[in-house]
Motif scaffolding. Structure first.
Motif, PDB file in Angstrom:
ATOM      1  N   PHE A  95      -7.622  -7.391   7.826  1.00 18.59           N
ATOM      2  CA  PHE A  95      -7.335  -6.079   7.279  1.00 18.59           C
ATOM      3  C   PHE A  95      -8.562  -5.572   6.537  1.00 18.59           C
ATOM      4  N   GLY A  96      -8.673  -4.254   6.402  1.00 25.82           N
ATOM      5  CA  GLY A  96      -9.801  -3.658   5.710  1.00 25.82           C
ATOM      6  C   GLY A  96      -9.972  -2.208   6.107  1.00 25.82           C
ATOM      7  N   ASP A  97     -11.046  -1.588   5.607  1.00 20.83           N
ATOM      8  CA  ASP A  97     -11.191  -0.143   5.812  1.00 20.83           C
ATOM      9  C   ASP A  97     -11.581   0.225   7.234  1.00 20.83           C
ATOM     10  N   THR A  98     -12.294  -0.656   7.939  1.00 19.00           N
ATOM     11  CA  THR A  98     -12.728  -0.308   9.293  1.00 19.00           C
ATOM     12  C   THR A  98     -11.784  -0.817  10.376  1.00 19.00           C
ATOM     13  N   CYS A  99     -10.932  -1.780  10.034  1.00 17.84           N
ATOM     14  CA  CYS A  99     -10.063  -2.375  11.057  1.00 17.84           C
ATOM     15  C   CYS A  99      -8.593  -2.073  10.837  1.00 17.84           C
ATOM     16  N   GLY A 100      -8.235  -1.473   9.694  1.00 16.39           N
ATOM     17  CA  GLY A 100      -6.819  -1.285   9.391  1.00 16.39           C
ATOM     18  C   GLY A 100      -6.152  -2.642   9.234  1.00 16.39           C
ATOM     19  N   GLU A 125      -9.966  -3.667  -7.484  1.00 15.75           N
ATOM     20  CA  GLU A 125      -9.548  -4.425  -8.664  1.00 15.75           C
ATOM     21  C   GLU A 125      -8.200  -5.104  -8.454  1.00 15.75           C
ATOM     22  N   LEU A 126      -7.554  -4.876  -7.330  1.00 15.39           N
ATOM     23  CA  LEU A 126      -6.250  -5.483  -7.057  1.00 15.39           C
ATOM     24  C   LEU A 126      -6.380  -6.515  -5.942  1.00 15.39           C
ATOM     25  N   PRO A 127      -6.341  -7.808  -6.250  1.00 15.12           N
ATOM     26  CA  PRO A 127      -6.382  -8.818  -5.188  1.00 15.12           C
ATOM     27  C   PRO A 127      -5.191  -8.661  -4.240  1.00 15.12           C
ATOM     28  N   CYS A 128      -5.401  -9.007  -2.992  1.00 16.42           N
ATOM     29  CA  CYS A 128      -4.350  -8.933  -1.972  1.00 16.42           C
ATOM     30  C   CYS A 128      -4.083 -10.330  -1.429  1.00 16.42           C
ATOM     31  N   THR A 129      -2.844 -10.577  -1.092  1.00 13.69           N
ATOM     32  CA  THR A 129      -2.490 -11.839  -0.446  1.00 13.69           C
ATOM     33  C   THR A 129      -2.411 -11.618   1.053  1.00 13.69           C
ATOM     34  N   ILE A 130      -3.181 -12.399   1.795  1.00 16.73           N
ATOM     35  CA  ILE A 130      -3.146 -12.347   3.245  1.00 16.73           C
ATOM     36  C   ILE A 130      -2.475 -13.614   3.755  1.00 16.73           C
ATOM     37  N   LYS A 131      -1.600 -13.461   4.742  1.00 19.24           N
ATOM     38  CA  LYS A 131      -0.947 -14.621   5.341  1.00 19.24           C
ATOM     39  C   LYS A 131      -0.952 -14.435   6.855  1.00 19.24           C
ATOM     40  N   ALA A 132      -1.467 -15.439   7.552  1.00 19.09           N
ATOM     41  CA  ALA A 132      -1.542 -15.407   9.007  1.00 19.09           C
ATOM     42  C   ALA A 132      -0.628 -16.479   9.579  1.00 19.09           C
ATOM     43  N   TYR A 133       0.103 -16.112  10.616  1.00 19.77           N
ATOM     44  CA  TYR A 133       1.006 -17.042  11.294  1.00 19.77           C
ATOM     45  C   TYR A 133       0.566 -17.211  12.739  1.00 19.77           C
ATOM     46  N   LEU A 134       0.661 -18.432  13.238  1.00 17.85           N
ATOM     47  CA  LEU A 134       0.427 -18.698  14.653  1.00 17.85           C
ATOM     48  C   LEU A 134       1.554 -19.573  15.163  1.00 17.85           C
ATOM     49  N   GLU A 140       0.765 -13.240  13.858  1.00 22.65           N
ATOM     50  CA  GLU A 140       1.347 -12.276  12.928  1.00 22.65           C
ATOM     51  C   GLU A 140       0.499 -12.213  11.664  1.00 22.65           C
ATOM     52  N   LEU A 141       0.372 -11.016  11.105  1.00 24.25           N
ATOM     53  CA  LEU A 141      -0.368 -10.800   9.874  1.00 24.25           C
ATOM     54  C   LEU A 141       0.549 -10.167   8.837  1.00 24.25           C
ATOM     55  N   CYS A 142       0.574 -10.756   7.642  1.00 24.70           N
ATOM     56  CA  CYS A 142       1.285 -10.178   6.504  1.00 24.70           C
ATOM     57  C   CYS A 142       0.278  -9.959   5.376  1.00 24.70           C
ATOM     58  N   VAL A 143       0.391  -8.815   4.702  1.00 20.01           N
ATOM     59  CA  VAL A 143      -0.442  -8.516   3.538  1.00 20.01           C
ATOM     60  C   VAL A 143       0.483  -8.163   2.385  1.00 20.01           C
ATOM     61  N   ASN A 144       0.315  -8.863   1.278  1.00 26.56           N
ATOM     62  CA  ASN A 144       1.174  -8.684   0.096  1.00 26.56           C
ATOM     63  C   ASN A 144       2.656  -8.815   0.446  1.00 26.56           C
ATOM     64  N   GLY A 145       2.942  -9.785   1.331  1.00 30.97           N
ATOM     65  CA  GLY A 145       4.325 -10.086   1.677  1.00 30.97           C
ATOM     66  C   GLY A 145       4.950  -9.161   2.696  1.00 30.97           C
ATOM     67  N   VAL A 146       4.188  -8.236   3.250  1.00 30.31           N
ATOM     68  CA  VAL A 146       4.714  -7.271   4.216  1.00 30.31           C
ATOM     69  C   VAL A 146       4.081  -7.522   5.587  1.00 30.31           C
ATOM     70  N   ARG A 147       4.914  -7.644   6.622  1.00 31.37           N
ATOM     71  CA  ARG A 147       4.376  -7.804   7.978  1.00 31.37           C
ATOM     72  C   ARG A 147       3.752  -6.488   8.420  1.00 31.37           C
ATOM     73  N   VAL A 148       2.462  -6.527   8.770  1.00 25.61           N
ATOM     74  CA  VAL A 148       1.731  -5.302   9.081  1.00 25.61           C
ATOM     75  C   VAL A 148       1.166  -5.278  10.495  1.00 25.61           C
ATOM     76  N   ALA A 149       1.123  -6.428  11.177  1.00 25.94           N
ATOM     77  CA  ALA A 149       0.624  -6.457  12.556  1.00 25.94           C
ATOM     78  C   ALA A 149       1.096  -7.735  13.224  1.00 25.94           C
ATOM     79  N   GLU A 150       1.369  -7.641  14.512  1.00 27.67           N
ATOM     80  CA  GLU A 150       1.739  -8.813  15.301  1.00 27.67           C
ATOM     81  C   GLU A 150       1.383  -8.553  16.755  1.00 27.67           C
ATOM     82  N   ALA A 151       1.178  -9.633  17.508  1.00 26.96           N
ATOM     83  CA  ALA A 151       0.819  -9.485  18.913  1.00 26.96           C
ATOM     84  C   ALA A 151       1.038 -10.796  19.647  1.00 26.96           C
TER      85      ALA A 151
END
Length: 310
Positions: A95-100, A125-134, A140-151
């Motif tokens: 995740f980030g500004d260029t990749c969403g 100034e706000l740390p984010c929690t990233i969690k990747a599942y395989l 699957e990608l979750c950021v701050n506990g929210v699923r935001v992308a999967e494939a």
């Protein structure tokens, strides 16, 4: 279902394989001073750090991420799901500004998204929690506990090493990194009658468990979904499909065909003397005798095939 194994007992160690990284007091930091990336000119600042976890085929990876300055362009953070080397294809979530929020792939010379969802600006100034599942081919990608992308990945990951990826011209920090490894799944397709129930219970299940897999047969899966949806999901999430193909069972062959279309490793089992359909005669098949002693030989041969996959 087998619960994930917490690998806290393993001391995580990291080595930068692309760009400049610093590890200090539990924080892994990409410094934003990479050499030229494999994908292009010096302006594309990308870093990759590989870990000492080298047998990751299913599970989750979690970390707290902080960007030093989100006003500078190109800042991203992510997790590579099965790294081998920069000369091999790999898949990653980031995740980030260029990749969403994206699930992406790297082939030598090119980084590109498989799926991308737009994201809003994240304050530095706000740390984010990233969690990747395989799970098999499902990422699957979750950021701050929210699923935001999967494939569903187009191929099996070439490697099994846990790695992190970051970009930006200012530092990107990873803290509280946690790797949880689960047993890879083995989806088992058989006819639901004797003697195949016995082969499943006495041979396939035990051999798979002993070799470090979590064996699953669809008649033992409970849930509200249509059974075909559950079959497809479990095949996607499996590391291997084991099929007993002695009887010409349409359901079993559907599952074999679906797994083959997904480029899944296949282990086919059949009683000695079985005439295989023409389309699968070229596949390696483990033949066995349905007599006393035959099950032991089948177990030995099945274990050999499973060891190759891991």
């Amino acid at each position: 279902m087998t619960s994930p194994r917490n690998d806290d007992a393993v001391q995580l160690r990291w080595m930068g394989v692309l760009g400049e990284w610093q590890s200090e007091n539990g924080t892994l930091r990409f410094l934003g001073k990479a050499r030229s990336s494999a994908a292009g000119p010096d302006s594309l600042v990308i870093g990759i750090a590989a870990s000492n976890i080298e047998r990751f085929t299913e599970g989750e990876i979690e970390a707290t991420v902080q960007f030093a300055d989100t006003t500078k362009p190109g800042h991203t953070a992510g997790v590579i799901l099965g790294f081998k080397s920069l000369s091999e294809q790999f898949f990653y979530v980031e995740f980030g500004d260029t990749c969403g929020f994206s699930v992406s792939t790297y082939v030598p010379g090119l980084f590109r998204p498989l799926i991308r969802n737009e994201s809003s600006q994240l304050a530095s100034e706000l740390p984010c929690t990233i969690k990747a599942y395989l799970r098999g081919r499902f990422a699957e990608l979750c950021v701050n506990g929210v699923r935001v992308a999967e494939a569903v990945l187009p191929d099996q990951p070439a490697g099994h090493q846990v790695a992190l990826i970051a970009s930006g011209i200012t530092p990107v920090s990873f803290e509280n990194i946690r790797v949880t490894v689960a047993k890879p799944r083995a989806f088992v397709a058989t006819q639901f009658t004797a003697p195949f129930d016995r082969i499943w219970d006495k041979v396939i299940r035990k051999a798979a468990e002993d070799e470090g897999f979590n064996p699953i047969r669809i008649d033992e899966v409970a849930g509200p979904n249509p059974i075909l949806a559950d079959i497809k999901r479990h095949v996607v999430e499996a590391a291997v499909l084991i099929a007993e193909i002695t009887p010409l069972n349409a359901n079993v062959f559907y599952e074999v065909g679906y797994a083959d279309a997904l480029k899944k490793p296949l282990i086919l089992l059949a009683q000695a003397g079985t005439k295989l359909p023409f389309d699968i005669q070229g596949y390696r098949t483990v033949f066995y005798d349905d007599v006393i002693g035959g099950e032991l030989k089948l177990s030995e041969n099945l274990r050999k095939q499973l060891r190759v996959i891991l």
